[in-house]
Design a protein around this motif. Structure first.
Motif, PDB file in Angstrom:
ATOM      1  N   GLN A  68       0.832  -1.207   0.000  1.00 56.50           N
ATOM      2  CA  GLN A  68       0.000   0.000   0.000  1.00 56.50           C
ATOM      3  C   GLN A  68       0.867   1.259   0.000  1.00 56.50           C
ATOM      4  O   GLN A  68       0.622   2.187  -0.781  1.00 56.50           O
ATOM      5  CB  GLN A  68      -0.911   0.002   1.227  1.00 56.50           C
TER       6      GLN A  68
ATOM      7  N   GLU B  34       1.082   4.135  -3.051  1.00 56.90           N
ATOM      8  CA  GLU B  34       0.768   5.537  -2.790  1.00 56.90           C
ATOM      9  C   GLU B  34       1.960   6.434  -3.116  1.00 56.90           C
ATOM     10  O   GLU B  34       1.794   7.538  -3.650  1.00 56.90           O
ATOM     11  CB  GLU B  34       0.341   5.712  -1.335  1.00 56.90           C
ATOM     12  N   LYS B  35       3.155   5.963  -2.809  1.00 58.80           N
ATOM     13  CA  LYS B  35       4.361   6.728  -3.122  1.00 58.80           C
ATOM     14  C   LYS B  35       4.518   6.909  -4.621  1.00 58.80           C
ATOM     15  O   LYS B  35       4.968   7.963  -5.096  1.00 58.80           O
ATOM     16  CB  LYS B  35       5.593   6.017  -2.544  1.00 58.80           C
TER      17      LYS B  35
ATOM     18  N   GLY C 194       2.048   7.000  -6.702  1.00 59.14           N
ATOM     19  CA  GLY C 194       0.840   7.630  -7.253  1.00 59.14           C
ATOM     20  C   GLY C 194      -0.078   6.667  -7.968  1.00 59.14           C
ATOM     21  O   GLY C 194      -0.811   7.053  -8.891  1.00 59.14           O
TER      22      GLY C 194
ATOM     23  N   HIS D 178      -2.571   4.931  -6.535  1.00 54.60           N
ATOM     24  CA  HIS D 178      -3.862   4.784  -5.880  1.00 54.60           C
ATOM     25  C   HIS D 178      -4.892   5.699  -6.562  1.00 54.60           C
ATOM     26  O   HIS D 178      -4.528   6.616  -7.305  1.00 54.60           O
ATOM     27  CB  HIS D 178      -3.746   5.116  -4.390  1.00 54.60           C
TER      28      HIS D 178
ATOM     29  N   THR E 208      -9.000   9.560  -4.404  1.00 53.77           N
ATOM     30  CA  THR E 208      -8.636  10.374  -3.253  1.00 53.77           C
ATOM     31  C   THR E 208      -9.059  11.813  -3.536  1.00 53.77           C
ATOM     32  O   THR E 208      -9.129  12.228  -4.702  1.00 53.77           O
ATOM     33  CB  THR E 208      -7.117  10.336  -3.006  1.00 53.77           C
TER      34      THR E 208
ATOM     35  N   ARG F  44      -7.992   0.718   0.879  1.00 53.07           N
ATOM     36  CA  ARG F  44      -7.435   2.067   0.917  1.00 53.07           C
ATOM     37  C   ARG F  44      -6.994   2.550  -0.463  1.00 53.07           C
ATOM     38  O   ARG F  44      -7.295   3.679  -0.857  1.00 53.07           O
ATOM     39  CB  ARG F  44      -6.264   2.112   1.897  1.00 53.07           C
ATOM     40  N   VAL F  45      -6.268   1.720  -1.205  1.00 55.02           N
ATOM     41  CA  VAL F  45      -5.710   2.180  -2.481  1.00 55.02           C
ATOM     42  C   VAL F  45      -6.782   2.393  -3.548  1.00 55.02           C
ATOM     43  O   VAL F  45      -6.522   3.065  -4.550  1.00 55.02           O
ATOM     44  CB  VAL F  45      -4.619   1.219  -2.998  1.00 55.02           C
TER      45      VAL F  45
ATOM     46  N   PHE G 257     -10.106   4.255   4.211  1.00 54.83           N
ATOM     47  CA  PHE G 257      -8.731   4.738   4.318  1.00 54.83           C
ATOM     48  C   PHE G 257      -8.040   4.352   5.622  1.00 54.83           C
ATOM     49  O   PHE G 257      -6.821   4.215   5.645  1.00 54.83           O
ATOM     50  CB  PHE G 257      -8.706   6.264   4.166  1.00 54.83           C
TER      51      PHE G 257
END
Length: 273
Positions: free
Chosen positions: A114, A118-119, A121, A123, A126, A149-150, A155
């Motif tokens: 996860q 997210e690092k 980008g 996901h 949002t 979450r992703v 979240f």
């Protein structure tokens, strides 16, 4: 060909980049700006007519040459595909990582996956929102909370209640409902009895405490007062008995909430949605 016969004559306008075609020595200014679809072809043949491209055909041509824009559903599927690939790779390297530091040896692979997505980008959906999430359908299944979450469904991976603050008021966005501790969440037709969060302690020397009307519990109560929908995700036992898998059950409204005493004598905030 007999010299007395005339060759068909073709007049056509092409729009190609300078330096491409039959000659590479033609200066840029020799080309007039024209649209590739505005092509008129004449043949020196009896009873022939010019061929024009209609506006509808022109738009269809342009659409067919445009890059495909993925739908919200396709974006969700792509994120889950990448999640699986990264998770599998990290799992393969697990034995090697055990020779490193303590964090590398013990960190959960799903959470590391996860963080990586997210690092990078990778996901979608949002920031957190109230109501339906684009690309998510009732009945969709997920193996990890990190996947929730992703894709923008839930979240707070370490909490059962997710919420946002709107004009100073905490409102619930989603809940993950499953059997746990000394209270059991219940699904009965279109009604869910959900046990709130808090009061559980990790330290064995401490006793479990009563839940309080704060954070996620307060957000659920506020959602009832403001009649705001809450996403419900069911956490069901996996068929192999190794943890849970998660199923999106849809949007619910909080009907009421109350305090209830469980087996351990502590009180919990319960909500009917």
């Amino acid at each position: 060909m007999n010299p007395s016969q005339k060759r068909p004559v073709v007049n056509a306008s092409r729009d190609f980049p300078p330096g491409r075609g039959t000659s590479t020595n033609v200066p840029d200014k020799a080309f007039k700006k024209s649209r590739a679809v505005d092509v008129v072809v004449h043949h020196a043949v009896a009873n022939s007519e010019p061929v024009k491209v209609s506006p509808g055909e022109e738009q269809e041509f342009r659409n067919s040459h445009q890059e495909h824009v993925p739908t919200p559903r396709e974006k969700v599927h792509e994120v889950l595909r990448v999640f699986k690939e990264v998770f599998t790779q990290l799992d393969r390297e697990k034995q090697a990582r055990r020779g490193g530091d303590l964090y590398e040896a013990t960190a959960r692979i799903d959470l590391k996956t996860q963080v990586f997505l997210e690092k990078e980008g990778k996901h979608v959906n949002t920031p957190n929102r109230i109501g339906q999430v684009p690309g998510i359908e009732v009945g969709d299944e997920f193996q990890y909370k990190a996947e929730l979450r992703v894709v923008g469904l839930h979240f707070r991976t370490m909490s059962g209640i997710d919420y946002v603050e709107v004009e100073g008021v905490k409102l619930a966005t989603s809940i993950v409902s499953s059997e746990r501790y000394d209270f059991d969440d219940k699904f009965d037709a279109d009604v869910v009895i959900y046990t709130g969060e808090g009061g559980n302690v990790i330290n064995k020397e401490k006793k479990a405490e009563d839940q309080k009307m704060i954070k996620g519990n307060l957000a659920l109560a506020n959602s009832m007062r403001h009649k705001r929908e809450v996403r419900v995700i069911r956490g069901d036992e996996r068929w192999d008995g190794k943890g849970k898998h998660y199923v999106y059950a849809g949007l619910y409204l909080v009907d009421k909430y109350w305090l209830e005493k469980g087996v351990s004598e502590r009180k919990a905030v319960c909500a009917s949605v």
